[in-house]
Write an enzyme that holds these catalytic residues in place. Structure first.
Site, PDB file in Angstrom:
ATOM      1  N   ASP A  84       0.882  -1.165   0.000  1.00 49.10           N
ATOM      2  CA  ASP A  84       0.000   0.000   0.000  1.00 49.10           C
ATOM      3  C   ASP A  84       0.920   1.214   0.000  1.00 49.10           C
ATOM      4  O   ASP A  84       2.120   1.118   0.299  1.00 49.10           O
ATOM      5  CB  ASP A  84      -0.954   0.000   1.195  1.00 49.10           C
ATOM      6  CG  ASP A  84      -2.134   0.955   0.948  1.00 49.10           C
ATOM      7  OD1 ASP A  84      -2.050   1.787   0.011  1.00 49.10           O
ATOM      8  OD2 ASP A  84      -3.128   0.873   1.685  1.00 49.10           O
TER       9      ASP A  84
HETATM   10  C1  BGC Z   1      -4.864   3.481  -0.056  1.00 48.71           C
HETATM   11  C2  BGC Z   1      -5.004   2.518  -1.210  1.00 48.71           C
HETATM   12  C3  BGC Z   1      -4.798   3.238  -2.498  1.00 48.71           C
HETATM   13  C4  BGC Z   1      -3.432   3.903  -2.482  1.00 48.71           C
HETATM   14  C5  BGC Z   1      -3.110   4.677  -3.735  1.00 48.71           C
HETATM   15  C6  BGC Z   1      -3.581   4.279  -0.122  1.00 48.71           C
HETATM   16  O1  BGC Z   1      -3.582   5.296   0.819  1.00 48.71           O
HETATM   17  O2  BGC Z   1      -4.920   2.781   1.163  1.00 48.71           O
HETATM   18  O3  BGC Z   1      -6.271   1.906  -1.182  1.00 48.71           O
HETATM   19  O4  BGC Z   1      -4.930   2.381  -3.590  1.00 48.71           O
HETATM   20  O5  BGC Z   1      -3.387   4.824  -1.402  1.00 48.71           O
HETATM   21  O6  BGC Z   1      -3.882   5.832  -3.818  1.00 48.71           O
END
Ligand code: BGC
Length: 746
Positions: free
Chosen positions: A225
């Protein structure tokens, strides 16, 4: 990593294991290897516009219903179609991987990101997640299943440890991921921010390699993530292939140094870099993208949103609206004019257009019906303005044939990044509702909210309640369709609506403290907990009314094969009839319970569902096939799924509390016996026929042929049955002597 391995330097391989920037994998220009573009998200493409930063300002894309709504569709075909549309939009924008679906379990209604997740139940999350993945990938775009695993809250999300016993993980929190991986073959998985049992998900070898790859056969790429990596070398060794966004100059240098020092085997770096290259190959092999028909996607979003709307109640068949020519409808609520249709955070889409419910309702109702609007309240409460708005709305309501009140949660109430602290609608809205009901009892409430809201404190003021969730840019049109009966409310609750927040099973253990959240309710999440405690709820899991009615008959069950031979099949059939006057769809739900088990099991668990469309009077046979896994629990002692032979209760119905037909089946299976030794109890020895014989032989008989010591006394055997044999040996006269212990082995 194939032939290309030899051509890459350690530095190049390390660089591949980090993105090139926040949305792209690293190219290897020397070898003509390009980047893969990644973009959010689960219900619409969020591809930053050229030069754009931050959440807003992405290229326009269709905002489909969020997972809170899609979960309520209980319709994998529909979700697959949404996935295909998302994939097509991604492909048209040159995006190779779409960062969704999110399939985390809704452990608590408070989780700020519940609108991005499907359900409190892993079967729904898994089936719909798999459908979404199939759809996205059918367009040559990789899906990214997230957030793996146990990311069920936003509070302290980068540090908190989800402390969950393995059985609960396997049965509830991993089961959806397992299904998606096994059934749909996602090209990528995103690890969670949080730790699981003390080990960051990004560094959790058990999760990322042993369970995901070795057990489930995942053959794609694991990415972090955004910002989840704390120690790049440890993460890579655990199975994390790609770090996003890249900690350039730091993580790559750390990987190179670790290989040079021998801390990290170069082969491990090769594997991770190879997976990045393989992802590029998969993306590159797709057919050329086709232009997107934005109108067609908007129309799809509208059809889908109607299939996600849950009619919670409908006293006196107030819906669909039946307004006489010359009559008036009072449309009350700022949300009718300023709709809320998506949530905040990384999933936020810049929609191609937005349907306004008020306009759509005007369009949907005959010209002879007068539609009068009153805002009624301010979305972010403003006490002074609210009083005036409420008084005006009351007047409009009093003169109308029916009142449609658009209520819901303000955007500030729920978002990625933080959890809610209560589940109530804003007080200005519930106060308004009471006044509307006093002026006119024919009130329909239309709800827009991403996570569950309490209904028990206000619903006596509503004759009908339509839960629409955050249902995308075409929600306004879909709501109008459902209100006038052009479409039916096709949704059923994928999560329980509690009477009170305090009733929810995770309540005392959410969101934890001092860096730990203990999943103390175990497997008793959502309806599993409510049903086990026999606790009343406002609306049960699976509930949702239709504009028609359905009858269930002829439940039949046949067991073939055997669990021990690995070919057990439990075939269930039920006849479902549309007993009303309108066409409609029913969600037929199959629940299974194991009333006598060695471990505490839920009273019933959803093990099958089918959405069937029926014309008035039409009957269809609905069939389900269960396998051994559907009857099993995860045995922590045995380290595997265990089916305990015996009676299983089956029920089909329209919700977890509206079981129309029930039956039981006997399913034989070889009993699971603990290994016997001096640490096993007397009860365990005697429960095992071979063990009992061995023990009796070792203890022997007296001169008159009666068993010696404790084996001669039923009373003593019962009282001391839970003593391990080694402890019984410390008592004189029980016949469990050192010789007996020696004879039975360690
Ligand atoms: C989120 C993800 C997301 C990623 C990219 C993160 O903060 O938890 O779900 O895909 O950011 O934006």
């Amino acid at each position: 990593m194939g032939a290309r391995a030899a051509e890459l330097t350690v530095e190049e391989k390390a660089a591949l294991c980090l993105g090139a920037d926040i949305w792209r994998t690293a190219p290897v220009e020397r070898l003509g290897i390009g980047s893969v573009v990644l973009a959010d998200g689960p219900h619409g493409l969020r591809k930053p516009a050229e030069g754009g930063v931050g959440i807003g300002g992405s290229v326009p894309a269709t905002c489909f219903p969020t997972a809170s709504a899609l979960g309520s569709s209980w319709d994998p075909e529909l979700v697959e179609r949404v996935g295909a549309a998302l994939g097509a939009e991604a492909a048209a924008q040159g995006v190779g991987v779409l960062l969704g679906p999110g399939i985390n379990i809704k452990r608590s209604p408070l989780c700020g990101r519940n609108f991005e997740y499907f359900s409190e139940d892993p079967l729904i999350s898994g089936v719909l997640g798999a459908a979404m993945v199939r759809g996205v990938q059918s367009r040559g775009v990789g899906a990214c299943v997230k957030h793996y695993a146990a990311n069920n809250q936003e509070t302290d999300r980068l540090r908190v440890s989800a402390d969950v016993d393995e059985r609960t993980l396997r049965e509830i929190y991993l089961a959806g991921f397992e299904r998606v991986v096994r059934e749909a073959g996602p090209w990528t998985v995103m690890c969670a921010y949080n730790a699981v049992n003390g080990v960051l998900a990004s560094q959790n070898r058990w999760l990322l390699s042993e369970v995901l790859r070795d057990e489930w056969g995942f053959d794609g790429l694991v990415m972090s993530d955004w910002g989840a990596v704390a120690d790049r070398v440890a993460a890579l060794a655990a199975g994390l292939d790609l770090e996003m966004p890249p900690n350039l100059g730091v993580s790559d240098a750390a990987l190179v140094a670790a290989v040079r020092s021998g801390e990290l085997a170069e082969a491990e770096l090769d594997t991770a870099a190879g997976r990045v290259l393989a992802l590029g190959d998969r993306v590159g092999a797709g057919a050329p993208a086709e232009p997107v028909d934005a109108d067609a996607h908007h129309a799809l979003a509208r059809r889908v949103a109607a299939q996600c709307a849950v009619l919670l109640r409908n006293d006196g068949a107030l819906l669909p609206l039946d307004v006489p020519a010359g009559g008036a409808v009072a449309v009350v609520g700022e949300f009718a004019r300023t709709p809320r249709y998506q949530g905040a955070g990384s999933s936020q889409v810049n929609p191609t257009r937005v349907d306004v419910p008020l306009d759509e309702l005007r369009r949907a109702l005959p010209d002879e019906v007068d539609v009068r609007f009153a805002a009624g309240f301010t979305i972010e409460p403003d006490v002074a303005a609210d009083e005036q708005l409420a008084a005006e709305a009351e007047r409009v309501a009093a003169d109308a044939d029916v009142v449609v009140a658009f209520l819901g949660l303000p955007a500030s109430a729920e978002s990625e990044g933080f959890d809610r602290t209560h589940i109530d609608l804003p007080a200005n809205q519930t106060a308004l509702l009471a006044r509307l009901a006093a002026a006119n009892p024919r009130v329909v409430v239309v709800l827009s909210n991403g996570s569950v809201v309490r209904t028990s404190d206000w619903e006596r003021h509503a004759a009908a309640v339509l839960e629409c969730w955050l249902s995308g840019q075409a929600a306004g049109g879909a709501i109008a369709d459902v209100l006038v009966g052009a479409a039916e409310p096709g949704g059923r609750l994928a999560e329980t609506v509690p009477l009170r927040l305090a009733d929810t099973p995770s309540h005392l253990n959410f969101p934890g403290e001092l860096g730990h959240v203990r999943y103390g309710e175990g497997v008793f999440v959502g309806y599993r907990g409510f049903d086990a405690a026999d606790r009343p709820v406002a609306y049960p899991f699976g509930h949702g009314l239709s504009y028609t009615s359905f009858g269930y008959a002829d439940l039949e069950v046949a067991v073939t094969g055997s669990a021990d031979d690995g070919d057990l099949a439990v075939d269930v059939a039920v006849a479902v009839t549309n007993t009303g006057a309108r066409p409609g769809t029913e969600v037929v739900q199959l629940y299974v319970g194991d009333p006598h088990a060695a471990v505490a099991r839920p009273v019933r668990e959803l093990r099958g569902f089918a959405k069937v469309a029926l014309e008035p009077g039409q009957t269809r046979a609905v069939r389900f096939r269960l396998g051994a896994r559907d009857l099993s629990y995860w045995s922590t002692a045995a380290g595997r799924w265990v089916l305990e032979g015996g009676r299983f209760d089956l029920a089909v119905g329209a919700s977890s509390r509206d079981l129309r037909l029930t039956t039981s089946v006997e399913v034989p299976a070889e009993p699971v016996r603990p290994p016997l030794g001096s640490g096993a109890t007397l009860d365990e020895w005697l429960a095992d026929p071979d063990g009992a014989e061995r023990l009796r032989a070792a203890v022997g008989v007296d001169r008159r042929g009666r068993p010696r010591g404790i084996l001669a006394s039923a009373e003593l055997s019962r009282m001391l049955g839970n003593f391990p044999l080694a402890r019984l040996a410390t008592f004189p006269g029980l016949g469990i002597t050192p010789d007996v212990l020696r004879a039975i082995g360690p």
